[in-house]
Write an enzyme that holds these catalytic residues in place. Structure first.
Site, PDB file in Angstrom:
ATOM      1  N   ASP A  70       0.846  -1.208   0.000  1.00 26.08           N
ATOM      2  CA  ASP A  70       0.000   0.000   0.000  1.00 26.08           C
ATOM      3  C   ASP A  70       0.876   1.251   0.000  1.00 26.08           C
ATOM      4  O   ASP A  70       0.840   2.034   0.942  1.00 26.08           O
ATOM      5  CB  ASP A  70      -0.965  -0.012   1.199  1.00 26.08           C
ATOM      6  CG  ASP A  70      -0.245  -0.042   2.553  1.00 26.08           C
ATOM      7  OD1 ASP A  70       0.955  -0.409   2.600  1.00 26.08           O
ATOM      8  OD2 ASP A  70      -0.862   0.337   3.561  1.00 26.08           O
TER       9      ASP A  70
ATOM     10  N   ASP B  97       6.789   1.284   1.845  1.00 24.41           N
ATOM     11  CA  ASP B  97       6.448   0.290   0.808  1.00 24.41           C
ATOM     12  C   ASP B  97       7.279   0.543  -0.454  1.00 24.41           C
ATOM     13  O   ASP B  97       7.667  -0.410  -1.137  1.00 24.41           O
ATOM     14  CB  ASP B  97       4.975   0.393   0.420  1.00 24.41           C
ATOM     15  CG  ASP B  97       4.028   0.121   1.559  1.00 24.41           C
ATOM     16  OD1 ASP B  97       3.520  -0.993   1.672  1.00 24.41           O
ATOM     17  OD2 ASP B  97       3.799   1.047   2.362  1.00 24.41           O
TER      18      ASP B  97
ATOM     19  N   ASN C 290      -2.498   2.611   3.620  1.00 25.37           N
ATOM     20  CA  ASN C 290      -1.942   3.942   3.893  1.00 25.37           C
ATOM     21  C   ASN C 290      -2.767   5.033   3.225  1.00 25.37           C
ATOM     22  O   ASN C 290      -2.856   6.148   3.721  1.00 25.37           O
ATOM     23  CB  ASN C 290      -0.506   4.036   3.376  1.00 25.37           C
ATOM     24  CG  ASN C 290       0.480   3.353   4.306  1.00 25.37           C
ATOM     25  OD1 ASN C 290       0.297   3.371   5.515  1.00 25.37           O
ATOM     26  ND2 ASN C 290       1.516   2.761   3.736  1.00 25.37           N
TER      27      ASN C 290
ATOM     28  N   THR D 224       2.896  -6.103   2.772  1.00 28.12           N
ATOM     29  CA  THR D 224       3.410  -4.982   3.559  1.00 28.12           C
ATOM     30  C   THR D 224       2.303  -3.948   3.809  1.00 28.12           C
ATOM     31  O   THR D 224       2.580  -2.770   4.030  1.00 28.12           O
ATOM     32  CB  THR D 224       4.622  -4.322   2.877  1.00 28.12           C
ATOM     33  OG1 THR D 224       4.214  -3.789   1.612  1.00 28.12           O
ATOM     34  CG2 THR D 224       5.758  -5.294   2.676  1.00 28.12           C
TER      35      THR D 224
ATOM     36  N   PHE E  91      -0.311  -0.783  12.791  1.00 25.31           N
ATOM     37  CA  PHE E  91      -1.250  -0.264  11.778  1.00 25.31           C
ATOM     38  C   PHE E  91      -1.806  -1.343  10.836  1.00 25.31           C
ATOM     39  O   PHE E  91      -3.023  -1.460  10.675  1.00 25.31           O
ATOM     40  CB  PHE E  91      -0.569   0.846  10.964  1.00 25.31           C
ATOM     41  CG  PHE E  91      -1.433   1.420   9.875  1.00 25.31           C
ATOM     42  CD1 PHE E  91      -2.441   2.322  10.158  1.00 25.31           C
ATOM     43  CD2 PHE E  91      -1.242   1.052   8.540  1.00 25.31           C
ATOM     44  CE1 PHE E  91      -3.250   2.850   9.158  1.00 25.31           C
ATOM     45  CE2 PHE E  91      -2.042   1.576   7.529  1.00 25.31           C
ATOM     46  CZ  PHE E  91      -3.046   2.474   7.835  1.00 25.31           C
ATOM     47  N   ASN E  92      -0.948  -2.120  10.181  1.00 28.99           N
ATOM     48  CA  ASN E  92      -1.440  -3.052   9.156  1.00 28.99           C
ATOM     49  C   ASN E  92      -2.426  -4.070   9.732  1.00 28.99           C
ATOM     50  O   ASN E  92      -3.397  -4.445   9.072  1.00 28.99           O
ATOM     51  CB  ASN E  92      -0.272  -3.813   8.504  1.00 28.99           C
ATOM     52  CG  ASN E  92       0.544  -2.923   7.598  1.00 28.99           C
ATOM     53  OD1 ASN E  92       0.081  -1.886   7.143  1.00 28.99           O
ATOM     54  ND2 ASN E  92       1.795  -3.326   7.344  1.00 28.99           N
TER      55      ASN E  92
ATOM     56  N   HIS F  27       9.759   0.354   7.760  1.00 32.84           N
ATOM     57  CA  HIS F  27       9.140  -0.900   8.221  1.00 32.84           C
ATOM     58  C   HIS F  27       9.127  -1.981   7.128  1.00 32.84           C
ATOM     59  O   HIS F  27       9.613  -3.096   7.319  1.00 32.84           O
ATOM     60  CB  HIS F  27       7.688  -0.643   8.631  1.00 32.84           C
ATOM     61  CG  HIS F  27       7.490   0.457   9.609  1.00 32.84           C
ATOM     62  ND1 HIS F  27       7.702   0.299  10.954  1.00 32.84           N
ATOM     63  CD2 HIS F  27       7.081   1.736   9.449  1.00 32.84           C
ATOM     64  CE1 HIS F  27       7.417   1.429  11.585  1.00 32.84           C
ATOM     65  NE2 HIS F  27       7.049   2.314  10.691  1.00 32.84           N
ATOM     66  N   ASP F  28       8.504  -1.614   6.001  1.00 33.89           N
ATOM     67  CA  ASP F  28       8.216  -2.640   4.989  1.00 33.89           C
ATOM     68  C   ASP F  28       9.472  -3.189   4.324  1.00 33.89           C
ATOM     69  O   ASP F  28       9.505  -4.355   3.903  1.00 33.89           O
ATOM     70  CB  ASP F  28       7.289  -2.060   3.918  1.00 33.89           C
ATOM     71  CG  ASP F  28       5.941  -1.666   4.513  1.00 33.89           C
ATOM     72  OD1 ASP F  28       5.578  -2.225   5.554  1.00 33.89           O
ATOM     73  OD2 ASP F  28       5.274  -0.809   3.925  1.00 33.89           O
TER      74      ASP F  28
END
Ligand code: BDR
Ligand code: CA
Length: 326
Positions: free
Chosen positions: A12, A17, A39, A123, A164-165, A238-239
């Site tokens: 996303d 990402d 996102n 992700t 979040f995810n 993060h991703d």
């Protein structure tokens, strides 16, 4: 040396990402990029995936749009981190390429059925992956593994308990964690260690490639919002951690454990409940009938949870990749 891993990147984009796309396209065999509302809205994240692939000259990788919203909950987006477009910062023209006509879930199901040993790399929220497993449960046995960014062994980042995810679509996450497919989880406990500071951005700015310029524009924006929205001194990629785990497994230290997702808690909905101490697992040699946690026993670890990142090693990988890109 093992051939490049065949993956589908379900994302996303999203600043981090975009870094996941760059690393994956450079080092893995990306069969397709699928998109999911997270996102930002589905239309924007799909555009952002196309734009990122255009920057790195990888328009040979097909993009498939997936679900625009979670299975049960309303969509929650994150403009405070990623801006209104989902990828604010770099100034880029609209993409000249377009997504494929096929839906992302159809692409995932068909690809996993026809290609051996595909790894899924989500992700974003897990809606597309859960939908694929619901549509064709038999694919679970054909997926090599699911290497995802989401959840946490410790603290959340969207609520005290939830990342979040997983928070955006807990029902989908529950389906995925309970699918029987081996899981690698890069949770926020790990990805907070992937903290790109101003000094690191200045280092990247010295790389004379278009992709490095794109990376710097992304990072400048993301550094700003990370500070404003979450008082973070650095930008957490993060991703990119989930992808780096597949490229250089030695960068991550992980432990096996049983992980499931809380769906009902007033304060804990979307929390990944990580059995770090194997309290729910059968321990060889123990008499479960005498255990005070007997009612929970019998689970086996279903995941490898990432615990420690070799951040300098990660940065070496990223910097070399940005040098090698157009
Ligand atoms: C996750 O949430 C999103 O905002 C990021 O892209 C990442 O996938 C981190 O919690
Ligand atoms: Ca993401």
């Amino acid at each position: 040396m093992e051939a490049r891993r065949k993956i589908i990147l379900d994302c996303d984009p999203g600043h981090d990402d975009a870094f996941a796309i760059i690393l994956a396209a450079s080092h893995l065999d990306v069969l397709g990029v699928t998109t999911i509302g997270g996102n930002c809205c589905l239309g924007n994240v799909t555009k952002n995936a196309l734009k990122t692939l255009e920057v790195i000259d990888r328009t040979d990788i097909p993009v498939y749009a997936g679900h625009s919203r979670p299975m049960v909950a309303e969509l929650v987006t994150a403009p405070q981190f990623h801006g209104e477009s989902g990828l604010d910062g770099p100034v880029l023209p609209d993409p000249v390429t377009a997504p494929q006509k096929e839906h992302a879930v159809d692409f995932i199901v068909e690809t996993v059925k026809s290609v051996d040993g595909v790894t899924l790399v989500p992700t974003g929220p897990l809606t597309n992956i859960a939908a694929a497993l619901n549509r064709a449960p038999e694919i679970a046995g054909r997926i090599r593994e699911i290497c995802l960014m989401g959840g946490s062994v410790t603290f959340g980042n969207w609520t005290p308990a939830a990342e979040f995810n997983i928070f955006v679509d807990p029902e989908a996450a529950y389906r995925v964690f309970n699918s029987g497919v081996p899981i690698k989880m890069s949770g926020v406990n790990l990805t907070r260690q992937c903290a790109v500071s101003r000094e690191r951005v200045d280092e990247i700015a010295k790389i004379p490639t278009r992709t490095a310029k794109f990376a710097v524009d992304l990072l400048n924006f993301f550094l700003g919002t990370s500070k404003e929205a979450a008082s973070l001194p650095a930008a957490n990629l993060h991703d990119a951690c989930a992808v780096a785990w597949l490229i250089r497994p030695e960068l991550i230290t992980a432990a096996p454990m049983h992980i499931t997702v809380e769906l009902k808690g007033e304060f804990t909905r979307g929390m990944t409940v990580c059995d770090y101490r194997h309290l729910r697992c059968e321990t060889p040699g123990t008499d479960v009938t005498e255990s005070p946690t007997m009612g929970f026993r019998g689970e086996r670890p279903n995941a490898e949870a990432a615990l420690r990142l070799d951040f300098p090693g990660f940065m070496d990988l990223l910097i070399q990749t940005l040098r090698d890109c157009p």
